[in-house]
Write an enzyme that holds these catalytic residues in place. Structure first.
Site, PDB file in Angstrom:
ATOM      1  N   ASP A  91       0.875  -1.177   0.000  1.00 40.25           N
ATOM      2  CA  ASP A  91       0.000   0.000   0.000  1.00 40.25           C
ATOM      3  C   ASP A  91       0.913   1.228   0.000  1.00 40.25           C
ATOM      4  O   ASP A  91       1.729   1.386   0.916  1.00 40.25           O
ATOM      5  CB  ASP A  91      -0.868  -0.075   1.267  1.00 40.25           C
ATOM      6  CG  ASP A  91      -1.836   1.080   1.424  1.00 40.25           C
ATOM      7  OD1 ASP A  91      -1.958   1.913   0.509  1.00 40.25           O
ATOM      8  OD2 ASP A  91      -2.489   1.136   2.496  1.00 40.25           O
ATOM      9  N   HIS A 152      -1.836   1.939   9.346  1.00 44.85           N
ATOM     10  CA  HIS A 152      -2.505   0.701   9.781  1.00 44.85           C
ATOM     11  C   HIS A 152      -1.586  -0.495   9.646  1.00 44.85           C
ATOM     12  O   HIS A 152      -0.699  -0.512   8.794  1.00 44.85           O
ATOM     13  CB  HIS A 152      -3.758   0.468   8.924  1.00 44.85           C
ATOM     14  CG  HIS A 152      -3.511   0.668   7.459  1.00 44.85           C
ATOM     15  ND1 HIS A 152      -3.222  -0.365   6.614  1.00 44.85           N
ATOM     16  CD2 HIS A 152      -3.450   1.790   6.688  1.00 44.85           C
ATOM     17  CE1 HIS A 152      -3.031   0.104   5.390  1.00 44.85           C
ATOM     18  NE2 HIS A 152      -3.149   1.412   5.400  1.00 44.85           N
ATOM     19  N   HIS A 160      -6.587  -3.235   6.634  1.00 45.59           N
ATOM     20  CA  HIS A 160      -6.561  -2.567   7.941  1.00 45.59           C
ATOM     21  C   HIS A 160      -6.728  -3.657   8.993  1.00 45.59           C
ATOM     22  O   HIS A 160      -7.831  -4.079   9.299  1.00 45.59           O
ATOM     23  CB  HIS A 160      -7.655  -1.509   8.055  1.00 45.59           C
ATOM     24  CG  HIS A 160      -7.371  -0.323   7.174  1.00 45.59           C
ATOM     25  ND1 HIS A 160      -7.023   0.899   7.667  1.00 45.59           N
ATOM     26  CD2 HIS A 160      -7.337  -0.197   5.833  1.00 45.59           C
ATOM     27  CE1 HIS A 160      -6.806   1.742   6.659  1.00 45.59           C
ATOM     28  NE2 HIS A 160      -7.002   1.095   5.540  1.00 45.59           N
TER      29      HIS A 160
HETATM   30 MN    MN Z   1      -2.882   3.749   0.777  1.00 45.78          MN
HETATM   31 MN    MN Z   2      -2.925   2.740   3.743  1.00 51.72          MN
END
Ligand code: MN
Ligand code: MN
Length: 285
Positions: A91, A152, A160
């Site tokens: 991410d 996260h 998450h």
């Molecule tokens: Mn992201």
């Molecule tokens: Mn993220």
């Protein structure tokens, strides 16, 4: 497992770079989103729809299939990309300004805050302290962190995964552990420092297993998906189908998040592997 995290992270970094380079005045959001997603699909899987959030939009905007929005000079554009390899997610995000340098300091501030946060990440560090480092970095550039958006922890097929890493000092004493994977993502604004729900969005996720959602789970591995991806599945009935599933509380809709005073927002994000004496950046670009 870490090799898969590393591969997902590498591809996310590459896709993000390709996306950032393709943003120019007059280019449509949809073109950039599709370019990034096509790139990911050649090498891995998409963990969530590319978020393209412009100016005071902080997060959770992805173009619709017939989106006509185009980048304009001076736009501050956050691109947020997610990939996965066998469920192991990368991410990562960055901010660019379209053919202008008016907000260079705001954009740089998010990068500095991220860099400073990364430099203190190691086994045993308290997440409240990471938040403090981010907040102090942002105060130094005379901007504000967005307090209701967080980094996260990440686990297999879970973007998450339970631990939220604040962008300000919240007093949290939760400690990071060796081997944990976390995304850190400072959001910086010229506004008041929190986001509100804009009431509409194109990103969804299944929240309950059911015969009615099994097809969606199969297609998107239980991860978030874009309305525009459903055209192949449902044709013209996309809207009807989604509204039905929403009403039955089988899916969740992620609405676009906008800075509460319409401040301009920048973001920078990396996925990290926590080590004994530091961390490895998995999404290096
Ligand atoms: Mn992201
Ligand atoms: Mn993220």
């Amino acid at each position: 497992m870490y090799e898969k995290f590393r591969l997902a992270g590498k591809i996310a970094g590459e896709a993000l770079k390709i996306g950032a380079e393709s943003i120019k005045e007059g280019v449509s959001y949809l073109e950039v989103a599709e370019k990034i997603e096509e790139y990911i699909k050649k090498k891995a899987k998409i963990a969530f729809p590319v978020n393209i959030s412009v100016n005071s939009v902080a997060a959770h905007y992805t173009p619709s299939w017939n989106d006509e929005k185009k980048f304009m000079e001076g736009d501050v554009v956050k691109i947020d990309v997610g990939t996965h390899v066998d469920g192991y997610i990368g991410d990562t995000a960055l901010t660019v300004e379209v053919e202008s340098n008016e907000h260079a300091k705001l954009i740089e501030c998010a990068e500095i805050a991220l860099e400073n946060a990364i430099s203190v990440v190691k086994e045993g560090i308290e997440i409240g302290y990471i938040g403090k480092v981010i907040e102090d970095s942002i105060s130094k550039c005379n901007f504000k962190p967005i307090k209701n958006l967080q980094g996260h922890s990440i686990e297999r097929y879970r973007l998450h995964a339970g631990i939220s890493i604040p962008n300000y000092f919240d007093g949290s004493k939760i400690k990071l552990k060796e081997g944990q994977v976390v995304a850190i993502e400072p959001f910086v604004t010229t506004g008041i420092g929190y986001v509100v729900d804009a009431g509409h969005g194109n990103i969804y996720q299944v929240i309950k297993k059911s015969p009615l959602t099994s097809q969606l789970i199969k297609h998107f591995d239980g991860l978030p998906f874009a309305k525009r991806w459903l055209r192949n599945l449902y044709g013209e009935r996309v809207e009807m189908k989604l509204n039905f599933l929403l009403k039955k509380r089988l899916i969740h809709k992620y609405n676009t998040l906008v800075e509460a005073r319409n401040g301009i927002v920048s973001q920078a994000e990396h996925t990290l592997l926590v080590e004994k004496d530091g961390c490895e950046i998995l999404t290096r670009r």
